[in-house]
Motif scaffolding. Structure first.
Motif, mmCIF file in Angstrom:
data_model
loop_
_atom_site.group_PDB
_atom_site.id
_atom_site.type_symbol
_atom_site.label_atom_id
_atom_site.label_comp_id
_atom_site.label_asym_id
_atom_site.label_seq_id
_atom_site.Cartn_x
_atom_site.Cartn_y
_atom_site.Cartn_z
ATOM 1 N N LYS A 1 34.484 45.196 37.061
ATOM 2 C CA LYS A 1 34.569 43.792 36.654
ATOM 3 C C LYS A 1 35.608 43.036 37.483
ATOM 4 O O LYS A 1 35.432 41.862 37.788
ATOM 5 N N LYS B 1 36.352 43.586 40.606
ATOM 6 C CA LYS B 1 35.902 43.421 41.996
ATOM 7 C C LYS B 1 35.372 42.019 42.281
ATOM 8 O O LYS B 1 35.526 41.518 43.389
ATOM 9 N N ALA B 2 34.737 41.396 41.305
ATOM 10 C CA ALA B 2 34.155 40.064 41.514
ATOM 11 C C ALA B 2 35.216 39.039 41.903
ATOM 12 O O ALA B 2 35.013 38.251 42.823
#
Length: 123
Positions: free
Chosen positions: A30, A32-33
């Motif tokens: 989550k 990484k976005a």
């Protein structure tokens, strides 16, 4: 100057407290976005960074407010300087100039707090 340092401490505590909680509570996938650098780190390392940021946020405020071990406040600011050096180096390696600028601004603000609270405006 004392009021200015308190404002900086509060701002840094809010920013790093929020960032630390986010890194501790969110899974790597989550994160990484919004934080592409997390690709380069293990989930444990990301949580450790978040924990350090959260502890520093607490250390910027709590010791100074309570008067219990107030030396921890400039030490927390110094710790944030070290964290921001690592962050800037990570973003430099990843060729992410905008993130480096943000890291250097936060580093400078933390350095001002450390300088002020170790120096003339110590508690």
């Amino acid at each position: 100057m004392n009021v200015f340092l308190w404002v900086l401490q509060g701002l840094l505590a809010a920013l790093f407290g929020g960032a630390g909680v986010m890194k501790i509570t969110q899974p790597k996938e989550k994160l990484k976005a919004g934080l592409p650098w997390t690709e380069d780190f293990s989930p444990g390392a990301i949580k450790t960074i978040g924990g350090l940021e959260l502890l520093a946020a607490i250390g910027l405020i709590l010791p100074a407010v309570t008067g219990i071990l107030p030396i921890l406040t400039p030490l927390a600011a110094t710790g944030l300087v070290i964290v921001m050096i690592g962050a800037a180096l990570t973003h430099l390696r990843r060729k992410e100039p905008p993130a480096i600028v943000i890291n250097l601004v936060l580093l400078a603000l933390a350095a001002v707090v450390a300088w002020g609270r170790f120096g003339t405006y110590a508690f």
